[in-house]
Motif scaffolding. Structure first.
Motif, PDB file in Angstrom:
ATOM      1  N   UNK A  74      35.850   9.518  32.526  1.00 17.45           N
ATOM      2  CA  UNK A  74      34.474   9.656  32.054  1.00 17.45           C
ATOM      3  C   UNK A  74      34.205  10.879  31.201  1.00 17.45           C
ATOM      4  N   UNK A  75      34.635  12.033  31.650  1.00 20.51           N
ATOM      5  CA  UNK A  75      34.358  13.271  30.900  1.00 20.51           C
ATOM      6  C   UNK A  75      34.989  13.223  29.506  1.00 20.51           C
ATOM      7  N   UNK A  76      36.250  12.830  29.420  1.00 25.07           N
ATOM      8  CA  UNK A  76      36.933  12.756  28.125  1.00 25.07           C
ATOM      9  C   UNK A  76      36.350  11.649  27.250  1.00 25.07           C
ATOM     10  N   UNK A  77      35.941  10.546  27.859  1.00 29.33           N
ATOM     11  CA  UNK A  77      35.351   9.449  27.089  1.00 29.33           C
ATOM     12  C   UNK A  77      34.039   9.872  26.446  1.00 29.33           C
ATOM     13  N   UNK A  78      33.264  10.676  27.154  1.00 32.71           N
ATOM     14  CA  UNK A  78      31.960  11.110  26.647  1.00 32.71           C
ATOM     15  C   UNK A  78      32.096  12.036  25.439  1.00 32.71           C
ATOM     16  N   UNK A  79      33.292  12.548  25.184  1.00 33.60           N
ATOM     17  CA  UNK A  79      33.520  13.484  24.082  1.00 33.60           C
ATOM     18  C   UNK A  79      33.983  12.813  22.797  1.00 33.60           C
ATOM     19  N   UNK A  80      34.099  11.507  22.785  1.00 34.15           N
ATOM     20  CA  UNK A  80      34.588  10.808  21.595  1.00 34.15           C
ATOM     21  C   UNK A  80      33.813   9.509  21.402  1.00 34.15           C
ATOM     22  N   UNK A  81      33.861   8.913  20.216  1.00 36.99           N
ATOM     23  CA  UNK A  81      33.203   7.618  20.016  1.00 36.99           C
ATOM     24  C   UNK A  81      33.741   6.605  21.032  1.00 36.99           C
ATOM     25  N   UNK A  82      32.816   5.865  21.632  1.00 39.57           N
ATOM     26  CA  UNK A  82      33.158   4.960  22.725  1.00 39.57           C
ATOM     27  C   UNK A  82      32.355   3.676  22.588  1.00 39.57           C
ATOM     28  N   UNK A  83      33.027   2.547  22.691  1.00 43.43           N
ATOM     29  CA  UNK A  83      32.381   1.236  22.645  1.00 43.43           C
ATOM     30  C   UNK A  83      32.905   0.402  23.808  1.00 43.43           C
ATOM     31  N   UNK A  84      32.077  -0.530  24.284  1.00 44.09           N
ATOM     32  CA  UNK A  84      32.454  -1.420  25.384  1.00 44.09           C
ATOM     33  C   UNK A  84      32.417  -2.872  24.918  1.00 44.09           C
ATOM     34  N   UNK A  85      33.238  -3.698  25.573  1.00 48.03           N
ATOM     35  CA  UNK A  85      33.114  -5.143  25.416  1.00 48.03           C
ATOM     36  C   UNK A  85      33.420  -5.814  26.738  1.00 48.03           C
ATOM     37  N   UNK A  86      32.890  -7.006  26.876  1.00 48.86           N
ATOM     38  CA  UNK A  86      33.115  -7.813  28.069  1.00 48.86           C
ATOM     39  C   UNK A  86      33.586  -9.186  27.632  1.00 48.86           C
ATOM     40  N   UNK A  87      34.249  -9.885  28.530  1.00 47.49           N
ATOM     41  CA  UNK A  87      34.649 -11.263  28.238  1.00 47.49           C
ATOM     42  C   UNK A  87      34.460 -12.103  29.488  1.00 47.49           C
ATOM     43  N   UNK A  88      34.203 -13.365  29.246  1.00 46.44           N
ATOM     44  CA  UNK A  88      34.148 -14.272  30.368  1.00 46.44           C
ATOM     45  C   UNK A  88      32.862 -15.026  30.566  1.00 46.44           C
ATOM     46  N   UNK A  89      31.927 -14.891  29.667  1.00 50.94           N
ATOM     47  CA  UNK A  89      30.697 -15.667  29.799  1.00 50.94           C
ATOM     48  C   UNK A  89      31.013 -17.107  29.409  1.00 50.94           C
ATOM     49  N   UNK A  90      31.302 -17.920  30.384  1.00 50.53           N
ATOM     50  CA  UNK A  90      31.728 -19.292  30.121  1.00 50.53           C
ATOM     51  C   UNK A  90      30.529 -20.212  29.945  1.00 50.53           C
ATOM     52  N   UNK A  91      29.729 -19.895  28.959  1.00 51.33           N
ATOM     53  CA  UNK A  91      28.563 -20.724  28.651  1.00 51.33           C
ATOM     54  C   UNK A  91      28.561 -20.993  27.164  1.00 51.33           C
ATOM     55  N   UNK A  92      27.995 -22.123  26.768  1.00 49.72           N
ATOM     56  CA  UNK A  92      27.978 -22.491  25.355  1.00 49.72           C
ATOM     57  C   UNK A  92      27.239 -21.465  24.516  1.00 49.72           C
ATOM     58  N   UNK A  93      26.230 -20.835  25.095  1.00 48.74           N
ATOM     59  CA  UNK A  93      25.427 -19.894  24.321  1.00 48.74           C
ATOM     60  C   UNK A  93      26.162 -18.590  24.023  1.00 48.74           C
ATOM     61  N   UNK A  94      27.323 -18.363  24.614  1.00 46.16           N
ATOM     62  CA  UNK A  94      28.050 -17.109  24.390  1.00 46.16           C
ATOM     63  C   UNK A  94      28.379 -16.916  22.920  1.00 46.16           C
ATOM     64  N   UNK A  95      28.647 -17.997  22.209  1.00 44.69           N
ATOM     65  CA  UNK A  95      28.978 -17.868  20.792  1.00 44.69           C
ATOM     66  C   UNK A  95      27.739 -17.890  19.910  1.00 44.69           C
TER      67      UNK A  95
END
Length: 124
Positions: A74-95
């Motif tokens: 956490x501490x090192x991550x907060x010191x640099x550009x950071x982005x998140x992604x998730x996967x697994x929304x198994x619904x048609x609307x995900x796209x």
């Protein structure tokens, strides 16, 4: 300019790993050095200029390896550009639309100042 990007991920069945590898490939085509690495095997983020963290979604929670990675670094991550992604929304609307992060991911985003998150549809 960002030179070296880590794409760390937590996955159970491999879908999130494939997404992370694709992200790293696209970044490399954009003249960056990027590598996709399982979150549980990362010992330090100090050599990276930016980090992306992704996790598969299971029962409304991010994969355990992604959660642990964010807590551990956490501490090192907060010191640099950071982005998140998730996967697994198994619904048609995900796209069709942007799916907001699950509550635990949203809390981590607020704590670390992450401005961007995207959820990719998963696959069976």
């Amino acid at each position: 300019m960002l030179n070296k990007v880590l794409v760390a991920y937590g996955t159970t069945n491999g879908s999130t790993a494939r997404i992370a590898e694709t992200i790293a490939e696209v970044l490399c085509k954009e003249a960056m050095m990027a590598e996709a690495v399982p979150a549980r095997s990362v010992t330090s983020v100090e050599s990276y200029d930016a980090v992306m963290v992704g996790g598969g979604l299971y029962a409304g929670r991010w994969h355990r390896d992604a959660r642990r990675f964010v807590r551990r670094h956490g501490r090192a991550l907060a010191e640099r550009p950071l982005r998140f992604f998730s996967s697994g929304a198994l619904v048609a609307s995900a796209s069709e639309r942007n799916i907001p992060p699950v509550p635990g991911v949203k809390r981590a985003m607020l704590r670390l100042g992450v401005e961007e998150h995207v959820t990719f549809g998963g696959c069976l």
